[in-house]
Design a protein around this motif. Structure first.
Motif, PDB file in Angstrom:
ATOM      1  N   LEU A  90       0.808  -1.137  -0.389  1.00 14.11           N
ATOM      2  CA  LEU A  90       0.064   0.125  -0.281  1.00 14.11           C
ATOM      3  C   LEU A  90       0.441   1.237  -0.544  1.00 14.11           C
ATOM      4  O   LEU A  90       2.114   1.028   0.721  1.00 14.11           O
ATOM      5  CB  LEU A  90      -0.862   0.059   1.083  1.00 14.11           C
ATOM      6  CG  LEU A  90      -1.936  -0.996   1.337  1.00 14.11           C
ATOM      7  CD1 LEU A  90      -2.358  -1.430   2.591  1.00 14.11           C
ATOM      8  CD2 LEU A  90      -2.924  -1.171  -0.006  1.00 14.11           C
ATOM      9  N   VAL A 121       0.880   5.461   0.227  1.00 13.96           N
ATOM     10  CA  VAL A 121      -0.359   6.326   1.157  1.00 13.96           C
ATOM     11  C   VAL A 121       0.669   8.081   1.188  1.00 13.96           C
ATOM     12  O   VAL A 121       2.087   7.987   1.160  1.00 13.96           O
ATOM     13  CB  VAL A 121      -0.241   6.116   3.270  1.00 13.96           C
ATOM     14  CG1 VAL A 121      -1.215   5.022   2.773  1.00 13.96           C
ATOM     15  CG2 VAL A 121       0.476   6.247   3.880  1.00 13.96           C
ATOM     16  N   TYR A 152      -1.294  10.471   6.011  1.00 14.07           N
ATOM     17  CA  TYR A 152      -1.543   9.167   6.845  1.00 14.07           C
ATOM     18  C   TYR A 152       0.207   8.709   7.510  1.00 14.07           C
ATOM     19  O   TYR A 152      -0.785   8.690   9.234  1.00 14.07           O
ATOM     20  CB  TYR A 152      -0.956   7.912   6.247  1.00 14.07           C
ATOM     21  CG  TYR A 152      -2.427   7.683   4.819  1.00 14.07           C
ATOM     22  CD1 TYR A 152      -3.761   7.161   5.271  1.00 14.07           C
ATOM     23  CD2 TYR A 152      -3.493   9.047   4.417  1.00 14.07           C
ATOM     24  CE1 TYR A 152      -5.221   6.918   5.264  1.00 14.07           C
ATOM     25  CE2 TYR A 152      -4.522   8.843   4.233  1.00 14.07           C
ATOM     26  CZ  TYR A 152      -5.180   7.482   3.879  1.00 14.07           C
ATOM     27  OH  TYR A 152      -6.449   7.976   3.462  1.00 14.07           O
ATOM     28  N   ILE A 207       3.833  -1.074   4.050  1.00 13.22           N
ATOM     29  CA  ILE A 207       3.885   0.617   3.687  1.00 13.22           C
ATOM     30  C   ILE A 207       3.893   1.393   3.125  1.00 13.22           C
ATOM     31  O   ILE A 207       5.269   1.485   3.695  1.00 13.22           O
ATOM     32  CB  ILE A 207       2.216   0.875   4.607  1.00 13.22           C
ATOM     33  CG1 ILE A 207       0.950   0.036   4.741  1.00 13.22           C
ATOM     34  CG2 ILE A 207       1.789   2.056   4.481  1.00 13.22           C
ATOM     35  CD1 ILE A 207       0.317  -0.016   6.694  1.00 13.22           C
ATOM     36  N   VAL A 234      -5.029   6.099   0.209  1.00 14.65           N
ATOM     37  CA  VAL A 234      -4.486   5.344   0.015  1.00 14.65           C
ATOM     38  C   VAL A 234      -4.345   4.499  -1.586  1.00 14.65           C
ATOM     39  O   VAL A 234      -6.208   4.414  -1.388  1.00 14.65           O
ATOM     40  CB  VAL A 234      -4.203   4.603   1.440  1.00 14.65           C
ATOM     41  CG1 VAL A 234      -6.505   3.843   1.686  1.00 14.65           C
ATOM     42  CG2 VAL A 234      -4.534   3.011   1.388  1.00 14.65           C
ATOM     43  N   ALA A 257      -6.837  -2.005   0.821  1.00 15.81           N
ATOM     44  CA  ALA A 257      -7.446   0.197   1.241  1.00 15.81           C
ATOM     45  C   ALA A 257      -8.441  -0.158   2.667  1.00 15.81           C
ATOM     46  O   ALA A 257      -8.401   0.584   3.340  1.00 15.81           O
ATOM     47  CB  ALA A 257      -7.886   0.791  -0.128  1.00 15.81           C
TER      48      ALA A 257
END
Length: 252
Positions: free
Chosen positions: A44, A46, A50, A70, A79, A189
């Motif tokens: 992921l 971001v 975040y 992440i 995201v 997400a």
């Protein structure tokens, strides 16, 4: 003598470079407009907003332990998932003046480039928001009837050290949903939003992948064919003018 090349210089980014790989464009773009098409491992990505949340470090460690790292990018937005079936396209070039004067044109330029490539496959796409999709914005690319997002976009700008203060590199990025399961992408997400204590949730029906828009017996090598078509378009398409159009003077 052959005419000078007017398109983007394509840079190769190895698969293992990670989901922030396109930020390497910021330096070579000082010399000439550059672009890259790239893929990366599952995870992921971001924006920095975040990372500012108190729970972020613990959540990040937990997701990494579960095989879903992440990464924090410099551009804005929300995201987004990365991984198999997702094709990334990034462009970067120098601009003179305020980034605000170029930002919208840069988004439109990227969306038009992708839309033109998709038209070869009979896919009609346009820039618009798609409420309920992850990382929604005015310059998503979406297909109609019903409206579903097939690509998201973001930008980052950097002042050029040692140059005039109004000289910046603008980098614009598109995450293209070429293949995959919309439910799985959206679930990833949503899992992050839940872990961070956010009430925001996304709807899998508000996105689709491009392969689902084609008959099964057509373009069996679609992702590779799309990548080849985008490369052709990038080499042929002229970058934007360095200077923004003059604003009209207000009427006296």
């Amino acid at each position: 003598m052959s005419a000078p090349h007017s398109g983007y210089r394509l840079l190769d980014i190895p698969f293992g470079a990670g989901p922030l790989a396109d930020e390497v464009l910021l330096t070579p773009a000082i010399q000439e407009p550059v672009a890259c098409l790239w893929r990366t491992a599952p995870g992921l990505v971001v924006p920095r907003t975040y990372a500012a949340r108190p729970e972020f470090a613990a959540v990040r460690a937990d997701f990494a332990a579960r095989g879903c790292p992440i990464h924090v990018r410099q551009s804005g937005g929300g995201v987004v998932p990365q991984g198999p079936g997702i094709l990334n396209l990034s462009l970067a070039q120098v601009f003179a003046g305020r980034p605000l004067d170029h930002a919208e044109a840069l988004y439109r330029h990227l969306c038009a480039l992708i839309s033109d490539a998709l038209a070869v496959f009979g896919i009609e796409a346009r820039a618009q928001p798609v409420e309920g999709s992850f990382c929604d914005g005015r310059y998503n690319l979406a297909v109609p009837s019903p409206d579903r997002k097939i690509a998201g976009t973001a930008q980052v700008w950097r002042r050029i050290p040692g140059h005039a203060p109004d000289r910046h590199v603008g980098l614009v990025h598109a995450l293209i949903l070429a293949q995959g399961d919309p439910a799985e992408l959206t679930a990833r997400a949503n899992a992050l939003e839940a872990a961070l204590g956010s009430s925001r949730r996304y709807d899998a029906d508000r996105i689709t992948t491009l392969d689902r828009l084609l008959p099964p017996d057509e373009h069996p090598d679609f992702p590779s064919a799309l990548e080849a078509r985008l490369q052709e378009t990038l080499r042929a398409r002229s970058p934007l003018p360095t200077t923004a159009p003059a604003r009209p003077r207000p009427e006296p």
